[in-house]
Design a protein around this motif. Structure first.
Motif, short mmCIF file in Angstrom:
data_model
loop_
_atom_site.label_atom_id
_atom_site.label_comp_id
_atom_site.label_asym_id
_atom_site.label_seq_id
_atom_site.Cartn_x
_atom_site.Cartn_y
_atom_site.Cartn_z
N LEU A 1 51.22 47.50 43.90
CA LEU A 1 50.89 45.96 44.47
C LEU A 1 50.64 46.05 45.82
N SER A 2 50.51 47.66 46.11
CA SER A 2 50.53 47.92 47.92
C SER A 2 49.29 48.65 48.44
N ALA A 3 48.35 48.54 46.64
CA ALA A 3 47.05 49.42 46.58
C ALA A 3 46.35 48.76 47.65
N PRO A 4 45.06 48.79 48.76
CA PRO A 4 44.71 47.86 49.08
C PRO A 4 43.63 46.86 48.27
N PHE A 5 43.11 47.74 47.10
CA PHE A 5 41.89 46.94 46.33
C PHE A 5 42.97 46.03 45.40
N HIS A 6 44.54 46.25 45.10
CA HIS A 6 45.09 44.96 44.38
C HIS A 6 46.04 43.89 45.47
N ALA A 7 46.08 44.53 46.78
CA ALA A 7 46.50 44.37 47.58
C ALA A 7 44.93 42.17 48.48
N LYS A 8 43.72 43.25 48.55
CA LYS A 8 42.81 42.46 48.52
C LYS A 8 42.75 41.13 47.58
N GLN A 9 42.94 41.69 46.00
CA GLN A 9 42.86 41.04 44.95
C GLN A 9 43.45 39.91 44.87
N LEU A 10 45.02 40.07 45.63
CA LEU A 10 45.94 39.30 44.72
C LEU A 10 45.27 37.91 46.67
N ASP A 11 45.52 38.27 47.84
CA ASP A 11 45.25 37.50 48.29
C ASP A 11 44.19 36.99 48.09
N LEU A 12 43.38 36.74 47.35
CA LEU A 12 42.23 35.89 47.39
C LEU A 12 42.38 35.07 45.97
N LEU A 13 43.17 35.70 45.12
CA LEU A 13 43.69 34.69 44.02
C LEU A 13 44.69 34.13 44.66
N SER A 14 45.78 34.50 44.84
CA SER A 14 46.98 33.44 45.35
C SER A 14 46.72 31.96 45.68
N ILE A 15 45.41 32.24 46.85
CA ILE A 15 45.03 31.05 47.56
C ILE A 15 43.96 30.05 46.61
N GLY A 16 43.69 30.98 45.87
CA GLY A 16 42.49 29.68 44.78
C GLY A 16 43.52 29.48 43.88
N LEU A 17 44.68 30.16 43.51
CA LEU A 17 45.58 29.04 42.64
C LEU A 17 46.34 27.92 43.96
N LEU A 18 46.88 28.02 44.45
CA LEU A 18 47.15 27.10 45.28
C LEU A 18 46.52 25.88 45.69
N ARG A 19 44.13 26.63 45.81
CA ARG A 19 43.44 25.43 45.95
C ARG A 19 43.80 24.85 45.04
N ARG A 20 43.95 25.09 43.98
CA ARG A 20 43.70 24.01 42.73
C ARG A 20 45.34 23.42 42.51
N GLY A 21 46.58 23.34 43.00
CA GLY A 21 47.75 22.58 42.72
C GLY A 21 48.67 23.56 41.95
N LEU A 22 48.17 25.34 41.78
CA LEU A 22 48.89 26.05 40.94
C LEU A 22 50.13 26.51 42.03
N GLN A 23 51.43 27.75 41.15
CA GLN A 23 51.86 28.32 41.42
C GLN A 23 51.54 29.84 40.91
N CYS A 24 51.36 30.98 41.88
CA CYS A 24 51.41 31.81 40.99
C CYS A 24 52.73 32.50 41.63
N LEU A 25 52.64 33.50 40.37
CA LEU A 25 54.76 33.82 40.09
C LEU A 25 54.17 35.55 39.72
N LEU A 26 55.02 35.87 40.88
CA LEU A 26 54.53 37.47 40.98
C LEU A 26 55.40 38.65 40.07
N LEU A 27 54.83 39.11 39.11
CA LEU A 27 56.23 39.94 39.04
C LEU A 27 55.52 41.57 39.03
#
Length: 304
Positions: free
Chosen positions: A48-74
């Motif tokens: 998850l520290s790889a730049p590609f995954h980090a950028k992906q997680l950044d946008l995905l978590s923001i998108g989920l929050l805007r939809r009233g959803l919570q990101c549970l990261l494992l």
């Protein structure tokens, strides 16, 4: 405390003021017991520290929050290839969907997701199963673009660099690139090893560029390309792009740094995120395959 409830504004203000003074908060976990599903979206991935995954997680978590959803990261880094225990844990949290960034879920887990009414969304992985959503970058098209760019640079002998992990995306890119180069009559040397990391790219540069006739390289991820570039310049004393043309894939933020200015194949992070969110919002669970288009980003590591 329920949005839209039939309460006068005066009463609402009074209750909320008292709640703040008392330190009261709505217990979302307890609230979820009234429903079959929580508002949790499970996100499972490794490296998850790889730049590609980090950028992906950044946008995905923001998108989920805007939809009233919570990101549970494992983090599946310690799960090796078996991510089943992590996905089982997400069932216990009653997650309404599971997004797998990396690692291929066992068939039994796919069956359980379907049986439990949990959406399963795979990124850059493709399986021949129903009721599963998949979002893929157009890897074959991207590899073709990389090959055409190195042909345009008049490369006579090229290397294709991948990691030892051999993810489905890396295999698709490597295979398509080799096929395109074979059609053009250009000799290809394949190298793979280590993890998908800067260090593996650096190692590849030191080993592959011992062959002074190699004048081009396609690194199937930008992270490998950055290591490869540094090895080419500092250890092997190659001039880029005069002596050696290098093309990457992904267009991570670091690819545009002044010290690299990597010519690379870009897949849209925003388009990938939107496709994942669309799969979450679909009315019914169904098989969906969305392909993210790619483009060539011209910088300074390939000869004109």
């Amino acid at each position: 405390f329920t949005p839209g409830a039939s309460v006068s504004q005066a009463v609402r203000r009074k209750v909320l003021k008292a709640a703040r003074e008392l330190g009261y908060r709505v217990n979302r976990l307890a609230q979820g017991l009234n429903n079959d599903r929580s508002n949790l979206i499970g996100v499972v991935g490794a490296n998850l520290s790889a730049p590609f995954h980090a950028k992906q997680l950044d946008l995905l978590s923001i998108g989920l929050l805007r939809r009233g959803l919570q990101c549970l990261l494992l983090n599946a880094a310690d799960a090796r290839k078996d991510i089943a225990p992590l996905i089982e844990l997400l069932f216990e949290f009653r997650a309404q969907a599971i997004i797998v960034l990396s690692g291929e879920p066992p068939e039994s887990i796919v069956d359980q997701c379907i049986a439990n009414g949990v959406r399963l969304i795979l990124i850059n992985q493709k399986i021949d199963r129903t009721d599963t959503s998949m979002v893929l970058s157009d890897d074959s098209r991207g590899a073709d673009l990389a090959a055409l760019r190195l042909i345009e640079a008049r490369c006579k002998k090229v290397a294709v660099i991948s990691s030892g992990s051999q993810t489905p995306a890396q295999v698709r890119r490597t295979t398509a690139f080799q096929k395109k180069m074979a059609t053009a009559g250009v000799e290809v040397v394949a190298w793979s090893g280590g993890t998908t990391s800067y260090e593996s790219g650096y190692q590849a540069g030191c080993e592959v560029l011992v062959d002074e006739t190699i004048d081009g390289a396609f690194c199937v991820t930008d992270l490998l390309a950055l290591g490869f570039l540094d090895a080419a310049r500092t250890e092997m004393h190659r001039r880029v792009p005069a002596d050696l043309s290098v093309v990457g894939f992904d267009d991570i933020p670091q690819a545009g740094w002044k010290s690299y200015e990597l010519t690379t194949v870009a897949q849209s992070f925003s388009a990938l995120t939107e496709h994942v969110l669309e799969a979450l919002e679909a009315d019914e669970m169904e098989t969906r395959l969305q392909v993210v288009p790619v483009t060539m980003v011209e910088r300074k590591t390939a000869r004109r």
